[in-house]
Design an enzyme around this catalytic site. Structure first.
Site, PDB file in Angstrom:
ATOM      1  N   CYS A 337       0.788  -1.239   0.000  1.00  0.00           N
ATOM      2  CA  CYS A 337       0.000   0.000   0.000  1.00  0.00           C
ATOM      3  C   CYS A 337       0.822   1.291   0.000  1.00  0.00           C
ATOM      4  O   CYS A 337       0.531   2.187  -0.796  1.00  0.00           O
ATOM      5  CB  CYS A 337      -1.048   0.014   1.100  1.00  0.00           C
ATOM      6  SG  CYS A 337      -0.752  -1.055   2.474  1.00  0.00           S
ATOM      7  N   ARG A 366       7.193 -10.930   5.587  1.00  0.00           N
ATOM      8  CA  ARG A 366       6.847 -10.653   6.982  1.00  0.00           C
ATOM      9  C   ARG A 366       7.495 -11.711   7.850  1.00  0.00           C
ATOM     10  O   ARG A 366       7.373 -12.893   7.541  1.00  0.00           O
ATOM     11  CB  ARG A 366       5.318 -10.714   7.177  1.00  0.00           C
ATOM     12  CG  ARG A 366       4.588  -9.698   6.335  1.00  0.00           C
ATOM     13  CD  ARG A 366       3.089  -9.850   6.440  1.00  0.00           C
ATOM     14  NE  ARG A 366       2.441  -8.872   5.578  1.00  0.00           N
ATOM     15  CZ  ARG A 366       1.131  -8.776   5.412  1.00  0.00           C
ATOM     16  NH1 ARG A 366       0.324  -9.599   6.062  1.00  0.00           N
ATOM     17  NH2 ARG A 366       0.622  -7.863   4.616  1.00  0.00           N
ATOM     18  N   GLN A 384       1.000 -11.139  -3.030  1.00  0.00           N
ATOM     19  CA  GLN A 384      -0.395 -10.720  -2.916  1.00  0.00           C
ATOM     20  C   GLN A 384      -0.911 -10.291  -4.273  1.00  0.00           C
ATOM     21  O   GLN A 384      -0.196  -9.649  -5.029  1.00  0.00           O
ATOM     22  CB  GLN A 384      -0.511  -9.528  -1.957  1.00  0.00           C
ATOM     23  CG  GLN A 384      -0.187  -9.854  -0.525  1.00  0.00           C
ATOM     24  CD  GLN A 384      -0.324  -8.633   0.366  1.00  0.00           C
ATOM     25  OE1 GLN A 384       0.208  -7.572   0.069  1.00  0.00           O
ATOM     26  NE2 GLN A 384      -1.051  -8.784   1.458  1.00  0.00           N
ATOM     27  N   ASP A 386      -2.608  -7.806  -4.929  1.00  0.00           N
ATOM     28  CA  ASP A 386      -2.977  -6.646  -4.128  1.00  0.00           C
ATOM     29  C   ASP A 386      -3.447  -5.511  -5.023  1.00  0.00           C
ATOM     30  O   ASP A 386      -2.969  -5.351  -6.145  1.00  0.00           O
ATOM     31  CB  ASP A 386      -1.732  -6.196  -3.364  1.00  0.00           C
ATOM     32  CG  ASP A 386      -2.077  -5.436  -2.100  1.00  0.00           C
ATOM     33  OD1 ASP A 386      -3.264  -5.289  -1.806  1.00  0.00           O
ATOM     34  OD2 ASP A 386      -1.137  -4.997  -1.424  1.00  0.00           O
ATOM     35  N   HIS A 388      -5.141  -1.258  -4.670  1.00  0.00           N
ATOM     36  CA  HIS A 388      -5.635  -0.164  -3.839  1.00  0.00           C
ATOM     37  C   HIS A 388      -6.499   0.725  -4.701  1.00  0.00           C
ATOM     38  O   HIS A 388      -6.067   1.182  -5.753  1.00  0.00           O
ATOM     39  CB  HIS A 388      -4.464   0.572  -3.203  1.00  0.00           C
ATOM     40  CG  HIS A 388      -3.729  -0.308  -2.258  1.00  0.00           C
ATOM     41  ND1 HIS A 388      -2.684  -1.111  -2.638  1.00  0.00           N
ATOM     42  CD2 HIS A 388      -3.959  -0.592  -0.941  1.00  0.00           C
ATOM     43  CE1 HIS A 388      -2.286  -1.826  -1.597  1.00  0.00           C
ATOM     44  NE2 HIS A 388      -3.046  -1.536  -0.553  1.00  0.00           N
ATOM     45  N   LYS A 468     -12.240  -4.379   8.065  1.00  0.00           N
ATOM     46  CA  LYS A 468     -12.073  -5.202   6.866  1.00  0.00           C
ATOM     47  C   LYS A 468     -13.133  -6.276   6.741  1.00  0.00           C
ATOM     48  O   LYS A 468     -13.744  -6.700   7.727  1.00  0.00           O
ATOM     49  CB  LYS A 468     -10.681  -5.828   6.849  1.00  0.00           C
ATOM     50  CG  LYS A 468     -10.398  -6.763   8.000  1.00  0.00           C
ATOM     51  CD  LYS A 468      -9.005  -7.358   7.872  1.00  0.00           C
ATOM     52  CE  LYS A 468      -8.713  -8.320   9.000  1.00  0.00           C
ATOM     53  NZ  LYS A 468      -7.405  -8.956   8.912  1.00  0.00           N
ATOM     54  N   HIS A 514      -8.198  -1.214   0.369  1.00  0.00           N
ATOM     55  CA  HIS A 514      -7.220  -2.281   0.113  1.00  0.00           C
ATOM     56  C   HIS A 514      -8.046  -3.476  -0.305  1.00  0.00           C
ATOM     57  O   HIS A 514      -9.028  -3.799   0.352  1.00  0.00           O
ATOM     58  CB  HIS A 514      -6.473  -2.681   1.375  1.00  0.00           C
ATOM     59  CG  HIS A 514      -5.775  -1.565   2.094  1.00  0.00           C
ATOM     60  ND1 HIS A 514      -4.423  -1.544   2.250  1.00  0.00           N
ATOM     61  CD2 HIS A 514      -6.241  -0.452   2.712  1.00  0.00           C
ATOM     62  CE1 HIS A 514      -4.074  -0.463   2.954  1.00  0.00           C
ATOM     63  NE2 HIS A 514      -5.157   0.211   3.252  1.00  0.00           N
TER      64      HIS A 514
END
Length: 647
Positions: A337, A366, A384, A386, A388, A468, A514
């Site tokens: 992000c 992570r 991910q 991912d 945004h 979320k 997200h």
RNA sequence: GCUGACGUAGCUCAGUGGUAGAGCACUCCCUUGGUAAGGGAGAGGUCGACAGUUCAAUCCUGUCCGUCAGCACCA
């Protein structure tokens, strides 16, 4: 008098204070004998409970589905008695029923091991054989605390203190042994039967808090009869065969090794699957108006101070060492992000640009706790899907709904029809005002309501920057994993100084959504493997067909088929090994190859193939051109099959 | 991270205080066989790593690493 209504609709009057057992006996001794509990207005209760109001009553026998939890709960009590009999001084804590069984948490200096199971089970059978009646007493708080304190049951004393003041303290006795318990129970220990088994021991924190002492938990399973117990155990064995870690090896998809804990070594076949999935997602994203970007793997750790990650997740970040010629410390990105916010910030944005959708197949790292690692499901390095979505406040609900809908559409392509949705609201540790959280949560709820999908509340489990939605899938042995997610973030864009120019000419901070559909590609692949038990549909299968020769006479023909397949985009391989066809069929069936094309001298001469599908022993001979056309059509991804209808 | 168990050949697993074994897989040879294991031979191991005890450690002890189960965690 009170009126009791029976399941067949009959009503009878009784004097108040009559027990369920007395009513059952009045009907017939055999009913009383086989009844182990009752349901009053649908609520499970002890058969000995006194009835003093008008109710509907149902007598529960052992074969009633509702008896299952009673059997398991009673088994937990018997387990506790057995353990305390064998090891006096062991403290009891709690012993609830769970899906497929029960557990009981004990406190004892010496831990239990599975070697103790036979002795415990033997003692349990003795207690069950004695058929001790369960009796209930209501104690005063003081009395209960005194008794448990004298017994040295300090955890129970703590439990008593936690019971709300208005609630009765119930004690269930089975012979001399007793436990504080909410109930209800069956009439006696003998009703449990012998279809139970202790499964495993594990540590568990007292009251689920890592700051508390660790207890020893003994898990067990219990069923109404041996047949159902056997079925359950068999199901577990079958589930083990679906384990993606095992199938990943058998299908040559990936491996792990000590040097890179929690990081995947993707083999060619696994990577093929990975790439097939990312291609699919790219098409879906493009269709929904996303722009794919790519942002740096390593950025100044200062950026993560700004976002708040350094404060909350410092231990989980991979950081570089300071270098002599550079004072800066860099962090490997744990999320995409902030990178996307930088892309958003680069160049002035107008309200006309919104919603702006930036997507990235971002690989994040992570430092997950070692005990959390689990195959592909929980790793330290993952990709991910991912994105945004930068929106105005007014656009939140609409865009959230769009994401939700696309997500569910996509899951259907993989046969996940019953995805569970969890709504996680504000956690205790969070950034931003509550006014902002109110807005964010309201927007998510609105989207949920408009989608009409069922959901459950996951209290306090939101991200630190926003609430979320979690889309949860289940693995082969029943463990839940979060895959897709939608998060509303009214905090981070402001923290990182993002803004757009509103119609009024003012600078306004955008809201960031997200979203991830698969979540982690690695985890989703793990789930997919287990979901399909390795039998991947043709479009996903790394090797779509194996051409197996009967004799070496067909070698060149087989190679030709593979080449032609490749030319039309199909992933074929040839097995020209000097082995009998039985051997080849077995080998490739075990490797979960969906289609076997068997060719011998006959096929080579006639330009045909003999087709055999995974999971079937049927074989069908057909002209090669027909087979190729058929497989080519079948291998088209589901989204492209739909698109063909549009063209 | 915590509790417990485990770590021996590519895989599944035996085994012992005196430096290791099986089946499958692998390589080679024979076999050219029609839909779930054809036959023979061979090669393959610092017994997770590092310390300690011992004349001697894969085996006993300790520390570390990793794996598994559960708990805690999961941006």
């Amino acid at each position: 008098m009170i009126t009791v209504t029976f399941p067949d609709g009959a009503r009878r009057e009784f004097a108040p204070g009559i027990s369920g057992l007395e009513i059952a006996k009045g009907i017939s001794p055999s009913l009383a004998k086989r009844t182990i509990a009752m349901a009053l207005d649908g609520v499970l209760s002890d058969l000995s409970d006194k009835i003093d109001r008008d109710v509907s009553i149902e007598f529960i026998s052992r074969d009633d589905p509702r008896a299952l939890e009673l059997i398991r709960h009673d088994a937990a009590h018997v387990l506790a008695e057995a353990v305390q009999t064998l090891w006096p001084g062991t403290q009891v804590t709690i012993g609830p029923v769970i899906e497929n069984g029960f557990y009981y948490d004990f406190y004892r200096n010496e831990p239990f091991t599975p070697e103790d199971f036979p002795a415990i089970e033997k003692k349990m059978r003795e207690i069950i054989a004695k058929d001790k009646p369960f009796t209930k007493e209501v104690w005063s708080r003081e009395q209960a605390k005194k008794v448990f304190r004298e017994k040295g049951e300090n955890f129970k004393v703590e439990l008593i203190d936690a019971i709300p003041p208005g609630e009765d303290l119930k004690i269930y006795k089975q012979g001399d042994w007793f436990d504080l318990c909410r109930g209800p129970h069956m009439t006696s220990t003998g009703k449990i039967g012998n279809a139970f088994k202790l499964m495993k021991v594990a540590g568990a924190y007292w009251r689920g808090d890592a700051k508390n002492p660790m207890l020893t938990r003994i898990y067990g399973t219990a069923w109404p009869d041996q047949k159902q117990l056997d079925q359950y155990l068999h199901m577990l064995e079958e589930a083990e065969k679906r384990d993606h870690r095992r199938l990943g090896r058998e299908m040559d998809l990936f491996h792990f090794q000590e040097e890179a804990p929690g990081a995947v070594f993707w083999h060619a076949k696994g990577w093929s699957l990975f790439e097939t999935l990312t291609s699919y997602l790219r098409r879906a994203q493009m269709d929904a108006g996303y722009l794919e970007v790519n942002t740096p793997q390593l950025m100044d750790s200062q950026l993560w101070v700004q976002t708040g990650h350094m404060e909350k997740y410092r231990e989980m970040l991979f950081l570089t060492e300071k270098r002599e010629d550079d004072e800066r410390v860099f962090a490997i990105k744990p999320m995409n992000c902030p990178g996307h916010v930088q892309v958003f910030k680069n160049g002035l944005k107008s309200y006309r640009d919104l919603p702006l959708k930036l997507a990235e197949f971002g690989k994040v790292h992570r430092f997950e706790p070692s005990g959390a690692l689990h195959g592909l499901m929980r790793v330290r390095a993952f990709t991910q899907d991912d994105a945004h979505v930068f929106v105005t406040e007014e656009q939140i609900a609409e865009e959230t709904l769009k994401i939700n809908n696309q997500l569910l559409e996509i899951y259907k392509d993989f046969g996940f029809e019953d995805v569970r949705i969890k709504f996680s609201d504000r956690p205790e540790q969070r950034i931003g005002d509550d006014v902002i959280w109110d807005k964010a949560e309201a927007a998510l709820k609105e989207a949920l309501e408009r989608s009409g999908k069922a959901w459950t509340l996951n209290k306090g489990e939101g991200a630190f920057y926003g609430p979320k939605l979690e889309y949860v899938l289940r693995d082969a042995i029943g463990r839940d994993w979060q895959c897709g997610t939608i998060q509303v973030d009214l905090n981070m864009p402001g923290r990182l100084g993002a803004f757009y120019i509103a119609p009024s000419g003012e600078k306004v901070t955008p809201v960031m959504l997200h979203r991830a559909m698969f979540g982690s590609l690695e985890r989703f692949i793990g789930i997919l493997i287990e979901h399909y038990a390795g039998h991947l549909p043709l479009w996903l299968s790394p090797t779509q067909a194996m051409v197996c020769t009967i004799t070496s006479d067909a070698d060149s023909y087989a190679q030709e088929l593979v080449q032609t397949g490749a030319r039309v985009g199909l992933r074929f391989e040839a097995d020209l090994a000097n082995e009998k066809i039985n051997y080849k069929v077995r080998e490739h069936s075990l490797a979960k190859i969906p289609v076997l094309l068997v060719v011998g001298k006959k096929e080579a001469n006639e330009r045909t193939v003999s087709i055999r599908r995974l999971g079937s022993t049927d074989q069908k001979s057909m002209p090669w051109e027909d087979a190729l056309a058929m497989l080519k059509a079948e291998a088209v991804p589901p989204d492209l099959q739909r698109a063909e209808g549009l063209a």
